[in-house]
Scaffold this motif. Structure first.
Motif, short mmCIF file in Angstrom:
data_model
loop_
_atom_site.label_atom_id
_atom_site.label_comp_id
_atom_site.label_asym_id
_atom_site.label_seq_id
_atom_site.Cartn_x
_atom_site.Cartn_y
_atom_site.Cartn_z
N ASN A 153 11.73 56.62 61.01
CA ASN A 153 11.90 57.67 62.03
C ASN A 153 13.20 57.31 62.79
OD1 ASN A 153 9.46 59.14 61.92
ND2 ASN A 153 8.54 57.46 63.04
N MET A 154 14.01 56.57 62.41
CA MET A 154 15.35 56.38 62.92
C MET A 154 16.57 56.72 62.14
SD MET A 154 14.60 52.24 63.93
CE MET A 154 16.26 51.79 64.45
N PRO A 155 17.66 56.85 62.74
CA PRO A 155 18.88 57.50 61.84
C PRO A 155 19.30 56.31 61.12
CG PRO A 155 19.32 56.96 64.07
CD PRO A 155 17.82 56.94 64.24
N ARG A 156 20.08 56.62 59.81
CA ARG A 156 20.41 55.67 59.11
C ARG A 156 21.11 54.56 59.69
NH1 ARG A 156 24.50 54.48 55.52
NH2 ARG A 156 23.90 54.11 53.09
N ALA A 157 20.91 53.29 59.16
CA ALA A 157 21.36 52.13 59.84
C ALA A 157 21.60 50.90 58.62
CB ALA A 157 20.68 51.52 60.88
N SER A 158 22.38 50.06 58.89
CA SER A 158 22.61 48.72 57.96
C SER A 158 21.56 47.70 58.32
CB SER A 158 23.99 48.18 58.06
OG SER A 158 24.96 49.22 57.66
N GLY A 165 7.45 40.89 61.10
CA GLY A 165 9.08 40.67 61.23
C GLY A 165 9.09 40.75 62.73
N ASP A 166 10.35 39.96 63.27
CA ASP A 166 10.91 40.12 64.39
C ASP A 166 12.43 40.87 64.17
OD1 ASP A 166 9.36 37.99 66.16
OD2 ASP A 166 9.46 37.56 64.29
N VAL A 167 12.75 41.90 64.99
CA VAL A 167 13.88 42.85 64.94
C VAL A 167 14.68 42.97 65.89
CG1 VAL A 167 14.33 45.43 64.15
CG2 VAL A 167 11.96 43.99 63.44
N VAL A 168 15.97 42.81 65.58
CA VAL A 168 17.01 42.92 66.83
C VAL A 168 18.11 43.79 66.18
CG1 VAL A 168 18.94 41.95 67.98
CG2 VAL A 168 16.71 40.78 67.77
N LEU A 213 18.66 46.68 77.14
CA LEU A 213 19.06 47.38 75.92
C LEU A 213 19.77 48.52 76.35
CD1 LEU A 213 15.19 47.24 74.35
CD2 LEU A 213 17.27 45.80 74.23
N SER A 214 20.66 48.75 75.09
CA SER A 214 21.79 49.94 75.29
C SER A 214 20.83 51.21 74.93
CB SER A 214 22.79 49.73 74.13
OG SER A 214 23.51 50.88 74.17
N ASN A 215 21.29 52.36 75.52
CA ASN A 215 20.47 53.88 75.20
C ASN A 215 21.17 54.33 73.77
OD1 ASN A 215 19.10 53.45 77.67
ND2 ASN A 215 20.86 54.22 78.61
N ASN A 216 22.05 53.60 73.31
CA ASN A 216 22.56 54.22 71.92
C ASN A 216 21.53 53.74 70.80
OD1 ASN A 216 25.15 55.26 73.09
ND2 ASN A 216 25.77 53.39 73.08
N PRO A 217 21.65 54.59 69.63
CA PRO A 217 20.75 54.16 68.59
C PRO A 217 21.59 52.93 67.94
CG PRO A 217 22.22 56.21 68.02
CD PRO A 217 22.37 55.84 69.51
N ALA A 218 20.47 52.15 67.07
CA ALA A 218 20.97 50.86 66.50
C ALA A 218 21.44 51.38 65.32
CB ALA A 218 19.81 50.00 66.17
N VAL A 219 22.78 50.70 64.94
CA VAL A 219 23.36 51.18 63.75
C VAL A 219 23.43 49.76 62.85
CG1 VAL A 219 25.08 52.81 64.77
CG2 VAL A 219 25.57 50.39 64.60
N VAL A 220 23.11 48.58 63.28
CA VAL A 220 22.88 47.33 62.31
C VAL A 220 21.67 46.80 63.06
CG1 VAL A 220 23.98 45.10 61.99
CG2 VAL A 220 25.47 47.08 62.28
N ILE A 221 20.76 46.53 62.06
CA ILE A 221 19.33 45.89 62.44
C ILE A 221 19.26 44.80 61.69
CG2 ILE A 221 17.05 46.38 62.14
CD1 ILE A 221 17.72 49.30 62.53
N GLY A 222 18.93 43.47 62.30
CA GLY A 222 18.49 42.36 61.81
C GLY A 222 17.04 42.25 61.45
#
Length: 364
Positions: free
Chosen positions: A51-56, A22-25, A5-14
């Motif tokens: 608790n996560m930054p804004r994402a799509s 739900g299953d999340v990636v 996994l990347s250390n950067n925050p997720a910006v696009v979530i499916g």
């Protein structure tokens, strides 16, 4: 799927939604996997998203998705719904599991020109629920009626295919045919009749409640001034349309209802076929029924619409082509009415208004 996994925050979530979990990636800004949450409950998922930054946040349009995406948007994220057919095309026959589906859903964000399903508001879902309840009781009533006629036919008896026969004449019909019907068959027919009457009563109540809710809305009052559009059709259009400004023009609105011709282009030839039948079936069927009624009453219609309907009726084309053309015209008029003054399509329970049709007088 890559387990690193990347250390950067997720910006696009499916999210691949199920009934209770739900299953999340998630992908980061470099399109690398930054988040993997298999089989997480919806409550815990909402806590994580809070608790996560804004994402799509993307998910398939399915049962419960409209309610869930509203909760996601309330947390400050950009919630989107995808057409399940588009996700299937992205998968392209590859191995299917829930985590892969979540990854494909997230990857749709990077596809240019992808279209999204507009989430329904709570008011739209309320109206849709009443609409489906009414349709369910109607379907049940028809089913019981068909069983009655089929049972009579099993004993060599044909009966009138009318509601009046079942409601008023069936007991007398059973008594006059005691030689053909056994006591058990007569008892079964009366049991089916009781179920038919109960379903008919509930259908009537649900229909009245539905009409009351639709007639109380200002936008639906305006829609019902269009010839061929009544409470059921107006309610179906409001449920589908929501904010009319989300459609580019009236043709796009008609296309969202599946009332435009299917195109087949090859070389320098462009062939138009049957209507696409994309989008929800109920408002399309309501518009087609209204168009068929206008075909019958074409000689009594006033104004430019009346002239256009009479021209279409006399065009010599097939009946289905003419009816679908009129249905598409009604859809375009409805969109224009909803857009011209920004009518509020929210639902209220104010005093309902009467419906009127612009018809020529009998003397004219």
């Amino acid at each position: 799927m890559n387990s690193t996994l990347s250390n950067n925050p997720a910006v696009v979530i499916g999210i691949d939604l199920a009934k209770t979990h739900g299953d999340v990636v998630g992908f980061d800004k470099d399109r690398k996997i930054a988040l993997k949450l298999p089989r997480i409950s919806k409550e815990k998922l909402l806590e994580r998203l809070a608790n996560m930054p804004r994402a799509s946040v993307l998910m398939e349009a399915c049962g419960g998705s409209h309610c869930f995406v509203r909760k996601v948007k309330a947390l400050g994220h950009d919630g989107r719904l995808l057409n399940p057919g588009d996700v299937k095309r992205i998968r392209c026959g590859h191995q299917k599991n829930n985590m892969l589906d979540a990854a494909y859903i997230a990857w749709a964000w990077y596809i240019p020109g992808i279209s999204y399903v507009v989430p329904k508001t709570q008011a739209q879902q309320d109206l849709q629920s009443l609409q489906r309840i009414y349709q369910g009781y109607m379907k049940t009533r028809i089913e019981f009626g068909n069983r009655i006629h089929a049972l009579l036919l099993e004993y060599g008896l044909s009966s009138p295919q009318t509601s009046r026969f079942i409601a008023e004449q069936l007991p007398e019909f059973i008594e006059t045919h005691t030689k053909d019907l056994t006591p058990l068959a007569g008892e079964a027919l009366l049991m089916l009749r009781d179920s038919w009457l109960e379903a008919s009563e509930w259908e009537k109540k649900a229909g009245q409640k539905y009409d009351e809710l639709v007639r109380a809305n200002e936008a639906s009052k305006r829609l019902m001034t269009i010839p061929g559009i009544g409470p059921k059709c107006a309610g179906a259009l409001l449920t589908h349309c929501g904010e009319a400004s989300r459609f580019r023009d009236s043709r796009q609105f008609a296309a969202s209802l599946g009332l435009v011709p299917r195109q087949n282009s090859t070389g320098d030839r462009d062939t138009l076929g049957h209507i696409t039948k994309r989008g929800p079936k109920h408002p399309r069927s309501m518009l087609v029924q209204g168009a068929a009624a206008l075909m019958i009453m074409a000689d009594r219609l006033e104004g430019a619409l009346g002239e256009w309907v009479r021209k279409i009726k006399a065009s010599g084309k097939k009946y289905g082509v003419k009816v679908c053309a009129i249905a598409a015209k009604l859809a375009r008029i409805a969109w224009r009415i909803l857009c011209e003054k920004g009518w509020n399509t929210g639902l209220s329970l104010s005093k309902p208004a009467d419906r009127g049709l612009r018809l020529k007088s009998e003397s004219s």
